[in-house]
Design an enzyme around this catalytic site. Sequence first.
Site, PDB file in Angstrom:
ATOM      1  CD  GLN A 169      -2.619  -0.962   2.673  1.00 17.37           C
ATOM      2  OE1 GLN A 169      -1.989  -1.273   3.673  1.00 17.37           O
ATOM      3  NE2 GLN A 169      -3.871  -0.611   2.748  1.00 17.37           N
ATOM      4  CB  SER A 185       4.459  -3.433   5.102  1.00 20.93           C
ATOM      5  OG  SER A 185       4.160  -2.621   6.207  1.00 20.93           O
ATOM      6  CD  GLU A 210      -3.927  -1.171   6.786  1.00 20.57           C
ATOM      7  OE1 GLU A 210      -4.310  -0.089   6.314  1.00 20.57           O
ATOM      8  OE2 GLU A 210      -2.727  -1.479   6.911  1.00 20.57           O
ATOM      9  CD  GLU A 236      -3.031   8.168  19.880  1.00 20.85           C
ATOM     10  OE1 GLU A 236      -2.689   7.639  18.801  1.00 20.85           O
ATOM     11  OE2 GLU A 236      -2.450   7.940  20.965  1.00 20.85           O
TER      12      GLU A 236
END
Length: 396
Positions: free
Chosen positions: A145, A180, A263, A380
């Site tokens: 991604q 990644s 995800e 958060e």
Amino acid sequence: MSNPPEPDAADRRAFRARVRAWFVANAPRKGTPGDFSAVHVVSADTAEDYHAQETHARTVTGAWQRRLFDAGFAGRSWPRDCGGQDAPAWQDDAVAEEQAAWGVSTKMFAVALEMVPAVLFGHGTHHQRVTYLPPILRGEHVWCQLLSEPGAGSDLAGAQTKATPTDGGWSVTGQKVWTSNAGCARYALLIARTGGKDTRHAGLSCFVLDMAHPGVDVRPLRQMSGAYHFNEVFLDDVFVPEAGLIGGLGEGWAVLKTMLASERAAIGGGTSARSATQLAGLVHRLGAADDPAAQDLLGAAVIRERVLDLLRSRVAAGHDVAAAGPVTKLLYSEHARLTADAAMTLLGTAATVTDDPLAAPWIERLLFAPGLRLGGGTDEIQRNVIAERGLGLPRR
Ligand SMILES: Cc1cc2nc3c(=O)[nH]c(=O)nc-3n(C[C@H](O)[C@H](O)[C@H](O)COP(=O)(O)OP(=O)(O)OC[C@H]3O[C@@H](n4cnc5c(N)ncnc54)[C@H](O)[C@@H]3O)c2cc1C
């Protein structure tokens, strides 16, 4: 909205038994010599070694994905022209749960198997689905991604990587970070700006980018655990053909919302969420099964995992669970951290010895746990989404 009927319990049991029998015959047990469940955990001192290990992981896990496909257990709920079998979604869940108990891994294919289908089924063309999805099920293509940028992580609407119209498609230039598996990915889901600099959400579009195209430069980054996991990706005039646009021009934000929701659900419900089972293994290996303190730690981990499982089954059964992705992702990142902490407590001084075979996987998990609070959107940000979309609280 009425909920879909529950699958017949006998069907469920019969399918489970068939899957389990296949795993018994074909998969290595955890902790035995053939166990490759950790092969994707690349820990290298040099960028070259990182690349070699990642390539090895792709080969091993790709071969396993191919075996799952040949046995008819890959993407069972996907349509037939996309390589699947039109089976109900709970069967995919059952295969994933069984798989998690064995010494195998398909984690290198996480983006390909979880995010790409959600995006293409939700926003892609039929041509994109039949082109890209079957090779994924056969374990041929790793995807990554290309979302985060040095100045746009939580605030992806600020992404500045630019896609400019050119003959037959777009030319993409910019910088991505924290990517990644970029080094071994064949394709990427890319978010780029097709509107003016300050167009925010409305100026974003989503593309399939071929990582083998000229102009893609992948540079590995080293993290605090000592392992290379991420990359920076520099894009310099990379060509994306017209057929690579996913959704309409300027509809990237809607595609991104689908991608991030899948995800978060995948991180919260993926095979890595099975750490209580592994903690139970550690308790037994340490001979601590009768120790009340160990039982407390294990009991808490099992309860956290059970809550995650129940939430996932509700989602898989089609129940409308508000902000399910952020809730599972948040629960999972906490579960991963607390379970790694519990393992450290149980291991005691052995936890300081990095080459102790019992301790090593848990040390890696402990060091990786803070990353889980960030990847796929920080804790958060999950709380913001739960507050605004789940509870309907006003936006701050
Ligand atoms: C394991 C892992 C894998 C990853 N894989 C990928 C990948 O494959 N591809 C990719 O593109 N990216 C990937 N990322 C990057 C990840 O998506 C970002 O790190 C994440 O979105 C946070 O962005 P940032 O690092 O720029 O932090 P920032 O957005 O700069 O945030 C810094 C801090 O501010 C807080 N904050 C920011 N905005 C708000 C707000 N509105 N309200 C409250 N708090 C706020 C954050 O919670 C955080 O604590 C990965 C990260 C990790 C750790």
